[in-house]
Design a protein around this motif. Structure first.
Motif, PDB file in Angstrom:
ATOM      1  N   GLN A  73       0.803  -1.229   0.186  1.00 30.97           N
ATOM      2  CA  GLN A  73       0.078   0.070  -0.135  1.00 30.97           C
ATOM      3  C   GLN A  73       1.036   1.256   0.133  1.00 30.97           C
ATOM      4  O   GLN A  73       0.791   2.290  -0.875  1.00 30.97           O
ATOM      5  N   LYS A  77       1.110   3.743  -3.124  1.00 35.54           N
ATOM      6  CA  LYS A  77       0.708   5.021  -3.017  1.00 35.54           C
ATOM      7  C   LYS A  77       1.838   6.196  -3.517  1.00 35.54           C
ATOM      8  O   LYS A  77       1.705   7.242  -4.190  1.00 35.54           O
ATOM      9  N   ARG A  80       2.456   6.258  -7.253  1.00 39.87           N
ATOM     10  CA  ARG A  80       1.220   6.354  -8.247  1.00 39.87           C
ATOM     11  C   ARG A  80       1.379   7.511  -9.167  1.00 39.87           C
ATOM     12  O   ARG A  80       0.538   7.501 -10.145  1.00 39.87           O
ATOM     13  N   GLN A  81       2.114   8.616  -8.914  1.00 40.94           N
ATOM     14  CA  GLN A  81       2.324   9.467  -9.975  1.00 40.94           C
ATOM     15  C   GLN A  81       3.152   9.320 -11.078  1.00 40.94           C
ATOM     16  O   GLN A  81       3.386   9.807 -12.174  1.00 40.94           O
ATOM     17  N   SER A 101      -5.660  -1.319  -7.316  1.00 37.08           N
ATOM     18  CA  SER A 101      -6.281  -0.271  -8.375  1.00 37.08           C
ATOM     19  C   SER A 101      -6.295   0.930  -7.529  1.00 37.08           C
ATOM     20  O   SER A 101      -6.044   1.904  -7.948  1.00 37.08           O
ATOM     21  N   GLN A 102      -7.015   0.765  -6.243  1.00 35.57           N
ATOM     22  CA  GLN A 102      -7.462   2.080  -5.492  1.00 35.57           C
ATOM     23  C   GLN A 102      -6.295   2.689  -4.949  1.00 35.57           C
ATOM     24  O   GLN A 102      -6.035   3.772  -4.935  1.00 35.57           O
ATOM     25  N   TRP A 103      -5.187   1.938  -4.625  1.00 33.18           N
ATOM     26  CA  TRP A 103      -3.990   2.487  -4.208  1.00 33.18           C
ATOM     27  C   TRP A 103      -3.301   3.436  -5.262  1.00 33.18           C
ATOM     28  O   TRP A 103      -2.610   4.154  -4.806  1.00 33.18           O
ATOM     29  N   LEU A 104      -3.616   2.920  -6.435  1.00 31.23           N
ATOM     30  CA  LEU A 104      -2.880   3.676  -7.540  1.00 31.23           C
ATOM     31  C   LEU A 104      -4.129   4.545  -8.167  1.00 31.23           C
ATOM     32  O   LEU A 104      -3.869   4.711  -9.525  1.00 31.23           O
ATOM     33  N   ASP A 105      -4.929   5.071  -7.594  1.00 34.68           N
ATOM     34  CA  ASP A 105      -5.850   6.089  -8.129  1.00 34.68           C
ATOM     35  C   ASP A 105      -6.591   5.605  -9.167  1.00 34.68           C
ATOM     36  O   ASP A 105      -6.948   6.086 -10.289  1.00 34.68           O
ATOM     37  N   ALA A 106      -7.185   4.348  -8.909  1.00 30.52           N
ATOM     38  CA  ALA A 106      -8.288   3.474  -9.803  1.00 30.52           C
ATOM     39  C   ALA A 106      -7.559   3.265 -11.229  1.00 30.52           C
ATOM     40  O   ALA A 106      -8.129   3.351 -12.239  1.00 30.52           O
ATOM     41  N   TYR A 107      -6.455   3.084 -10.974  1.00 29.33           N
ATOM     42  CA  TYR A 107      -5.586   2.294 -12.319  1.00 29.33           C
ATOM     43  C   TYR A 107      -6.128   1.044 -12.687  1.00 29.33           C
ATOM     44  O   TYR A 107      -6.205   0.149 -11.879  1.00 29.33           O
ATOM     45  N   LEU A 270      -9.194   0.478   2.810  1.00 29.28           N
ATOM     46  CA  LEU A 270      -9.929   1.004   1.851  1.00 29.28           C
ATOM     47  C   LEU A 270     -11.146   1.622   2.534  1.00 29.28           C
ATOM     48  O   LEU A 270     -11.872   2.668   2.057  1.00 29.28           O
TER      49      LEU A 270
END
Ligand code: NAI
Ligand code: A1CAB
Length: 272
Positions: A73, A77, A80-81, A101-107, A270
């Motif tokens: 996590q 995070k 993620r950029q 996916s959520q940890w990567l901004d919905a990637y 989450l």
């Protein structure tokens, strides 16, 4: 093509070693690893480039997360950029695609893979799961990478990865455990360590090679060793009396349960 490994520990080393032996070039592989000694070792052994987590990621076609599930996590995070449209592959036990996916901004472009350490000698067994958002080219890249380090299967249901983790992901440890036990048995018969090792290892290698090349299934091959009223029968009876078979099935079931539990634990983050 460049693949960046995030984490250069045991499993990453096994995958990188297998990939390099199979024809991937060192220039195609980059490793992000905080431990300077591991970075030096990776560069010395395989010629790959390495950097610490503070350095920006190189532009890559695939980013493969090979850190511990409990570290994923924070690591995801922090990066993620920097994903920049790359295919994301995670080998972390238990962590679901949706969670990562959520940890990567919905990637959306994520493949979940469960490899094993015999990858180092190109005898790995991997399972892979991809959502419908992963395109054919990404599947092809994943398949090519995993085929370089052994056999691979795609699964349709993500929950099957928990089962694959329990059988082939953790499985080499069960086999090494049995090898340790057979060596200990040889020592108990009075053999020195070198001969004990040779007896145990070659028995495994020979039995596995025979099983792979034979038309017979494992039960038939076992019966062919087992003479009525002979020595093997006595040994197998002792194993059955001690419920070793049932214990192995229960052990794998415990591993699968732990994989699901790691998934549950990670989704709790989450909810908050
Ligand atoms: N060891 C095995 O047989 C298998 C392991 N896995 C999975 O592979 C993952 C890694 O497992 P191992 O290689 O066994 O663990 P490991 O502990 O050997 O490797 C993890 C590496 O991540 C590094 N790391 C820590 N923080 C980092 C950061 N911020 N950025 C980059 N790297 C960082 C650590 O220094 C370490 O070298 C786990 O998620 C595990 O579930 C999957 C299949 C088999
Ligand atoms: O023990 C673990 O959690 C990892 C996953 C499969 C093998 N090693």
């Amino acid at each position: 093509m460049k693949i960046t490994f995030i984490g250069g520990g045991n499993m990453a080393i096994a995958m990188i070693g297998g990939m390099i032996r199979q024809g991937f070039t060192a220039a195609q592989i980059h490793v992000v690893e905080p431990d300077a000694l591991k970075r030096e070792q990776l560069s010395a052994d395989f010629g790959v480039s390495c950097s610490d987590p503070e350095t920006a990621l190189p532009q890559s076609e695939a980013i493969l997360f090979a850190v511990k599930p409990q570290q994923l996590q924070a690591v995801a995070k922090s990066l993620r950029q920097q994903i920049n449209g790359a295919l994301v592959i995670s080998i972390a036990a238990g962590i679901r695609v949706e969670t990562l996916s959520q940890w990567l901004d919905a990637y959306p472009r994520i493949v979940r893979v469960m490899p094993n350490t015999p990858a180092l000698v190109q005898e790995g067994m991997s399972g892979a799961y991809a959502t419908s958002e992963v395109n054919a080219a990404d599947r092809e890249l994943t398949g090519r990478m995993l085929a370089a380090i052994g056999e691979m299967v795609w699964v349709e249901k993500e929950s099957d990865i928990d089962g694959i983790t329990a059988i082939s992901g953790s499985g080499p440890a069960y086999v090494f455990y049995f090898m340790e036990a057979l060596q200990a048995a040889a020592r108990a018969q009075g053999f020195g360590p070198e001969i004990a090792r040779k007896l145990a290892y070659q028995t495994f290698a020979g039995a596995v090679k025979l099983a792979l090349q034979s038309e017979d299934d494992a039960a038939t091959l076992r019966q062919k060793v087992t003479s009525k009223g002979g020595t093997t029968e006595r040994a197998i009876n002792a194993l059955e009396t001690s419920q070793v078979r049932t214990t192995i099935i229960a052990a794998a079931s415990a591993a699968a349960a732990r994989s699901r539990e790691l998934g549950e634990e990670s989704t709790r983050s989450l909810e908050v």
